[in-house]
Every structure is written in structure tokens, then in C-alpha cells.
Design a protein around this motif. Structure first.
Motif, PDB file in Angstrom:
ATOM      1  N   LEU A 112      -7.874  -5.789  -6.269  1.00  0.00           N
ATOM      2  CA  LEU A 112      -7.372  -4.426  -5.862  1.00  0.00           C
ATOM      3  C   LEU A 112      -8.381  -3.119  -6.393  1.00  0.00           C
ATOM      4  O   LEU A 112      -8.895  -3.339  -7.727  1.00  0.00           O
TER       5      LEU A 112
ATOM      6  N   GLU B 186      -6.629  -3.370  10.511  1.00  0.00           N
ATOM      7  CA  GLU B 186      -7.695  -3.630   9.681  1.00  0.00           C
ATOM      8  C   GLU B 186      -7.286  -4.913   8.815  1.00  0.00           C
ATOM      9  O   GLU B 186      -7.939  -5.949   8.510  1.00  0.00           O
ATOM     10  N   LEU B 187      -6.096  -4.661   8.374  1.00  0.00           N
ATOM     11  CA  LEU B 187      -5.384  -5.689   7.404  1.00  0.00           C
ATOM     12  C   LEU B 187      -4.968  -6.905   8.316  1.00  0.00           C
ATOM     13  O   LEU B 187      -4.124  -7.670   7.648  1.00  0.00           O
TER      14      LEU B 187
ATOM     15  N   GLY C 226       2.215  14.833  -8.705  1.00  0.00           N
ATOM     16  CA  GLY C 226       0.747  13.458  -9.017  1.00  0.00           C
ATOM     17  C   GLY C 226       1.297  12.305  -9.549  1.00  0.00           C
ATOM     18  O   GLY C 226       0.547  11.471  -9.902  1.00  0.00           O
TER      19      GLY C 226
ATOM     20  N   ARG D 113       1.003  -1.219   0.095  1.00  0.00           N
ATOM     21  CA  ARG D 113       0.035   0.040   0.034  1.00  0.00           C
ATOM     22  C   ARG D 113       0.992   1.186  -0.076  1.00  0.00           C
ATOM     23  O   ARG D 113       1.806   1.322   0.951  1.00  0.00           O
ATOM     24  N   GLN D 114       0.670   2.083  -0.937  1.00  0.00           N
ATOM     25  CA  GLN D 114       1.176   3.504  -1.083  1.00  0.00           C
ATOM     26  C   GLN D 114       0.470   4.290  -0.403  1.00  0.00           C
ATOM     27  O   GLN D 114      -1.020   4.373  -0.842  1.00  0.00           O
ATOM     28  N   LEU D 115       0.875   5.198   0.456  1.00  0.00           N
ATOM     29  CA  LEU D 115       0.141   6.127   1.302  1.00  0.00           C
ATOM     30  C   LEU D 115       0.443   7.482   1.144  1.00  0.00           C
ATOM     31  O   LEU D 115       1.561   7.664   1.026  1.00  0.00           O
ATOM     32  N   TYR D 116      -0.323   8.477   1.323  1.00  0.00           N
ATOM     33  CA  TYR D 116      -0.111   9.975   1.052  1.00  0.00           C
ATOM     34  C   TYR D 116      -0.341  10.908   1.742  1.00  0.00           C
ATOM     35  O   TYR D 116      -1.305  10.881   2.339  1.00  0.00           O
TER      36      TYR D 116
ATOM     37  N   ARG E 268      -4.287   7.199  10.784  1.00  0.00           N
ATOM     38  CA  ARG E 268      -4.775   6.500   9.460  1.00  0.00           C
ATOM     39  C   ARG E 268      -4.181   5.128   9.554  1.00  0.00           C
ATOM     40  O   ARG E 268      -4.531   3.994   9.272  1.00  0.00           O
TER      41      ARG E 268
ATOM     42  N   ARG F   4     -13.314   3.170   1.743  1.00  0.00           N
ATOM     43  CA  ARG F   4     -14.091   3.380   2.990  1.00  0.00           C
ATOM     44  C   ARG F   4     -15.338   4.580   2.795  1.00  0.00           C
ATOM     45  O   ARG F   4     -15.442   5.033   3.689  1.00  0.00           O
TER      46      ARG F   4
ATOM     47  N   LYS G 268     -15.483  -5.659   4.129  1.00  0.00           N
ATOM     48  CA  LYS G 268     -15.403  -6.059   5.465  1.00  0.00           C
ATOM     49  C   LYS G 268     -15.249  -4.726   6.329  1.00  0.00           C
ATOM     50  O   LYS G 268     -15.854  -4.383   7.531  1.00  0.00           O
ATOM     51  N   TYR G 269     -14.775  -3.427   5.884  1.00  0.00           N
ATOM     52  CA  TYR G 269     -14.578  -2.295   6.500  1.00  0.00           C
ATOM     53  C   TYR G 269     -15.213  -0.951   5.937  1.00  0.00           C
ATOM     54  O   TYR G 269     -15.158   0.081   6.564  1.00  0.00           O
TER      55      TYR G 269
ATOM     56  N   PHE H 195      -5.230   7.435   0.828  1.00  0.00           N
ATOM     57  CA  PHE H 195      -5.173   6.176   0.306  1.00  0.00           C
ATOM     58  C   PHE H 195      -5.082   5.984  -1.145  1.00  0.00           C
ATOM     59  O   PHE H 195      -5.460   6.678  -2.030  1.00  0.00           O
ATOM     60  N   THR H 196      -4.260   4.959  -1.808  1.00  0.00           N
ATOM     61  CA  THR H 196      -4.085   5.226  -3.381  1.00  0.00           C
ATOM     62  C   THR H 196      -5.138   3.616  -3.731  1.00  0.00           C
ATOM     63  O   THR H 196      -5.363   3.739  -4.932  1.00  0.00           O
ATOM     64  N   CYS H 197      -5.147   2.668  -3.078  1.00  0.00           N
ATOM     65  CA  CYS H 197      -6.000   1.646  -3.335  1.00  0.00           C
ATOM     66  C   CYS H 197      -6.441   0.738  -2.121  1.00  0.00           C
ATOM     67  O   CYS H 197      -5.971   0.860  -0.905  1.00  0.00           O
ATOM     68  N   SER H 198      -7.396  -0.142  -2.137  1.00  0.00           N
ATOM     69  CA  SER H 198      -7.958  -0.912  -1.212  1.00  0.00           C
ATOM     70  C   SER H 198      -7.970  -2.307  -2.083  1.00  0.00           C
ATOM     71  O   SER H 198      -7.541  -2.608  -3.070  1.00  0.00           O
ATOM     72  N   SER H 199      -8.951  -3.238  -1.325  1.00  0.00           N
ATOM     73  CA  SER H 199      -9.274  -4.357  -2.090  1.00  0.00           C
ATOM     74  C   SER H 199     -10.809  -4.575  -2.008  1.00  0.00           C
ATOM     75  O   SER H 199     -11.285  -3.975  -0.957  1.00  0.00           O
TER      76      SER H 199
ATOM     77  N   THR I 110       2.914   8.811  -8.933  1.00  0.00           N
ATOM     78  CA  THR I 110       3.326   7.870  -7.929  1.00  0.00           C
ATOM     79  C   THR I 110       4.117   6.891  -7.950  1.00  0.00           C
ATOM     80  O   THR I 110       4.724   6.211  -7.015  1.00  0.00           O
ATOM     81  N   CYS I 111       4.758   6.531  -9.205  1.00  0.00           N
ATOM     82  CA  CYS I 111       5.864   5.828  -9.300  1.00  0.00           C
ATOM     83  C   CYS I 111       6.499   6.137 -10.891  1.00  0.00           C
ATOM     84  O   CYS I 111       5.969   6.681 -11.687  1.00  0.00           O
TER      85      CYS I 111
ATOM     86  N   TRP J 290     -12.133  -7.518  -0.682  1.00  0.00           N
ATOM     87  CA  TRP J 290     -12.004  -7.927   0.768  1.00  0.00           C
ATOM     88  C   TRP J 290     -12.426  -6.732   1.792  1.00  0.00           C
ATOM     89  O   TRP J 290     -13.139  -6.811   2.716  1.00  0.00           O
ATOM     90  N   GLU J 291     -11.350  -5.723   1.692  1.00  0.00           N
ATOM     91  CA  GLU J 291     -11.355  -4.767   2.662  1.00  0.00           C
ATOM     92  C   GLU J 291     -12.526  -3.846   2.557  1.00  0.00           C
ATOM     93  O   GLU J 291     -13.082  -3.517   3.741  1.00  0.00           O
TER      94      GLU J 291
ATOM     95  N   PHE K 245       1.524  -0.008 -15.584  1.00  0.00           N
ATOM     96  CA  PHE K 245       0.546   0.630 -14.789  1.00  0.00           C
ATOM     97  C   PHE K 245       1.094   1.697 -14.025  1.00  0.00           C
ATOM     98  O   PHE K 245       1.875   1.794 -13.416  1.00  0.00           O
ATOM     99  N   ARG K 246       0.263   2.803 -14.401  1.00  0.00           N
ATOM    100  CA  ARG K 246       0.702   4.131 -13.534  1.00  0.00           C
ATOM    101  C   ARG K 246      -0.756   4.766 -12.989  1.00  0.00           C
ATOM    102  O   ARG K 246      -1.835   5.221 -13.728  1.00  0.00           O
ATOM    103  N   GLN K 247      -0.760   5.023 -11.850  1.00  0.00           N
ATOM    104  CA  GLN K 247      -1.827   5.839 -11.028  1.00  0.00           C
ATOM    105  C   GLN K 247      -1.202   7.155 -10.904  1.00  0.00           C
ATOM    106  O   GLN K 247       0.087   7.560 -10.466  1.00  0.00           O
TER     107      GLN K 247
END
Lengths: 233, 233
Positions: free
Chosen positions: B167, A45-46, A176, A4-7, A38, B136, B187-188, B177-181, A178-179, B183-184, B3-5
Motif C-alpha cells: 500500500l 481501475e481496480l 483530520g 479504500r477510505q475516500l474523502y 472519482r 496518480r 498501472k495507472y 484518496f487516502t492510499c493506493s498500491s 481517519t479512524c 500495482w495501481e 496505525f493511524r493516518q
């Protein structure tokens, strides 16, 4: 690998959470004090077991969340490079050291130049470069033992010798992104692509950047692992 | 897959670039007008052939970069869902349609509720949910044909039935946050986890959110594929 990448929007800082989904062992790289709530919540949660709290260096623009994170994860060990001057760290890393979590590891690459204790963390396919190499840029070298000659060697000899398709995850980005990848930065980084060391030094010595807003509070606090009470004393 | 976000800090919008590294065919999802110069440059640096410009929906908070992107990539086709009301789009998508680029594809999942023409794009391991499912959270349902009952069905029957480890890449995030799943979020997600449709509708109808700042300019412009000249006329 769970990744997870967080910002942190205020300081444009990236925090990284990596974990082995089987053993649940996790590491966090470059946490930010203001985002600890956060990040603690997400780690819980994970259902992860936070094993290590890593820094790429002593940050000048934000305070690490290391001390606060340890309140929720008291078994987690902080790791900072031996040249960072952070005596409170549980483990002082050295070049080549491997930090294991579950079936994965991060290899410490000493990449000084932005600061003397800067490291990058490498695992197959990814490198976390802190403020050594940024996307189409690099960390400044005009304070905190900054040295453009050392930074040039760190980037060209340590980071640019990784496989071309290695994804570059920096400590910050202000546009903006991310990688990036090692290939991209070798080819398109305006400070480094086809630049000699002398040309790089000239560029770095003429950036004329404003002094970081939070350096007076960030550096003393980060030298105390983000324990604000100690740094105020 | 390449892939680029990409992130637009002003509107907290995520843009996604996906490509087949062999054939170089690429797609972009939810471009932002103010970031077109950055994205055009990146696409050219990565030596990609932009095949499709996708929208998840008619955005109310920013103007799409579609028209501007086509100036640099005239062979690229814009794709918007048939219920989006965007007559200028080159292709109007429908539920289940597969958008191919090189050896990859994105499958269109019709996920209305935030707007009537909202879609998510699915490929193995990843789903791009636009403003249907956020991390979330979820898109609001109080304008642009918003309908919480439809949104509940879209999320629970279309997105939450994808594999748990898929994802989730949303159209926005406001907390870093940049991504979740899947499952998450099952659940959350506080609006959806263990919530009946009636409970969800009650939550959505009581959010009392401020009116979006840019809606008066964004929606008319996006209905014209981001062609500001036409929307001003």
C-alpha cells in the motif's frame, strides 16, 4: 480484503470501498454525488464488480451518489434500512442482516438516534458507524427524528459491545482523524465515556448547532436515492 | 501494528502514526505544526512512547511539528536524511537504514528527485512515499534541488520494485484518496505508467505550477526542525 477510505473535503464525508480481491465483488458505503466520477474511475481501475451501494442513513449534508453510480454499474443494488423511508432502494435492510460480497460480509447493526433509520455496518475488525458514532463525538440529534436516548442505547449497546480492537470508521471527521477504535471511544469520547444516559441527553440537547447548510436539498434528494431529477419534481 | 493516518485539511498533508501495541514504541512521519496539539493528545491517549519523529523531506508547504512534539516527548529523536541539510536533526538517515520501534521497523529508501534528501519509509505491506510518489501523481521537481531524472529513477527503481500489493501512503492528496498500491500506480499513474524517462521529464518540465504559498516560511523553519524562533532569528 481490498479497502479504500475516500474523502470529500467540502462536506468532510468519508466514503468506503470494500472488496474481495479474489471474486472482485465490492460494496461502497456512503458515496457522495460530487465524487462519483472519482469513485467510478477507481472501481473500474481496480477491476471490481460493484455489487451493493450502501447508505448508513438519509444524509442531511450531502447527496448520495447512488443513482449516478448505478449508471456505470447497473447491476449494483442500493441498500438502505427499512426505517429510512427510501422507497426507491432496491433492498431494505433490517437489524442483523448480512450483506455478502465474495468471501466477506457486512452485518447490519440498527443504530438509530441521529436518524431513525441509521445503521452501522460491521465486519471482523471494522465497523462503519455513519453519523451514529463519530471520533470523539457523535451525530447530532436535533432534526430528522433525532433522539438522544435512542442514540445512547445504539452506541453503548450495539457499538461499544463490539470487540475493543474493532476499528471505528465514521461517516465524517472534521479534525483530520481517519479512524478510531471501540476501545478509544469507550475511554475518551467526551460525550459518552463515563456518562449516564441522562448526562448524554443533557449534552446533546445543549449543543446549539447551526442548521445544516444543505439539508433542504440533501434530504429530499436522498429520499429519492440521489436522483436529483425526481427530487426536483 | 497500531496505525493511524491523520490529515491536515489546510495543506492536504498526511501525517502517519505507527506503533507496536505490545511495547508501545511509536514513530510519527511528517507531523504538521498546526496539528501538534491533536497529535500529542492522541499519542498520550493511546499510551504510546514516541521514539522517533521522522520526516520524508524538507517540506515547502507546511512547517514540521518536530520541535513542538519534542516538548511533550523529550526522549523522541528526530530523523531526517543526511542530504536534507537539517543539521539540528538528532539522527541523519542513509539509504537502507532500519528504524526500529518495538518488533517493527521502517526501512529508509532514498528517493530523491522532488528534493535531494527525499526518502520513503518501507515496512512489509506499506510504503510512505512523502512527495516522491503521490496517488496518480508525484511531487513537483521545479524547486528545492528538484530533478525529474532522479525522481523517475527513485520511483521506478526503488518504489515500483516493491511487492505489487504494497500500500502506498503519500505525503499529500488533493482529491480525497487516502492510499493506493504499487500495482495501481505502476498501472495507472498518468505520469509514469508506460512512460520513458524522457517522456516523464517532458511532463514534469511543463507542469507550470504556481509557486507554493508557504515556501518562504516553511523551508527555513523546516531546516531548523520546525523551531520557528530559530528560523526567525
Amino acid at each position: 480484503m481490498l479497502f479504500r477510505q475516500l474523502y470529500d473535503q467540502e462536506t468532510s464525508t468519508y466514503t468506503y470501498l470494500l472488496a474481495d480481491e479474489d471474486s472482485k465483488e465490492a460494496v461502497i458505503i456512503d458515496s457522495v454525488l460530487e465524487q462519483v466520477e472519482r469513485d467510478q474511475k477507481l472501481i473500474k481501475e481496480l477491476q471490481l464488480n460493484l455489487k451493493y451501494i450502501l447508505e448508513t442513513h438519509v444524509h442531511a449534508d450531502h447527496i448520495t451518489g447512488a443513482t449516478e453510480l448505478k449508471k456505470s454499474f447497473p447491476n449494483a443494488k442500493t441498500i438502505v434500512h427499512s426505517k429510512g423511508g427510501v422507497e426507491c432502494a432496491d433492498i431494505h435492510s433490517t437489524d442483523g442482516m448480512e450483506i455478502k460480497f465474495g468471501k466477506y460480509y457486512l452485518k447490519v447493526l440498527s443504530t438509530p438516534g441521529h436518524t431513525n433509520g441509521c445503521v452501522s455496518y460491521y465486519t471482523e475488525g471494522m465497523v462503519f458507524t455513519g453519523d451514529a458514532l463519530l471520533i470523539r463525538g457523535c451525530g447530532r440529534t436535533d432534526f430528522q427524528q433525532g433522539d438522544p436516548s435512542k442514540l445512547y442505547d445504539s452506541i453503548t449497546q450495539k457499538i461499544f459491545t463490539l470487540p475493543d480492537n474493532t476499528l471505528v470508521y465514521p461517516g465524517h471527521d472534521y479534525k483530520g482523524f481517519t479512524c478510531s477504535s471501540v476501545w478509544e471511544e469507550k475511554k475518551y469520547n467526551p460525550r459518552l465515556a463515563n456518562k449516564t444516559k441522562d448526562e448524554f441527553i443533557l449534552i446533546m440537547n445543549n449543543l446549539n448547532l447551526p442548521y445544516p447548510k444543505k439539508i433542504q436539498e440533501s434530504v429530499p434528494a436522498n429520499l429519492k436515492c440521489g436522483n436529483i431529477k425526481l427530487s426536483d419534481a
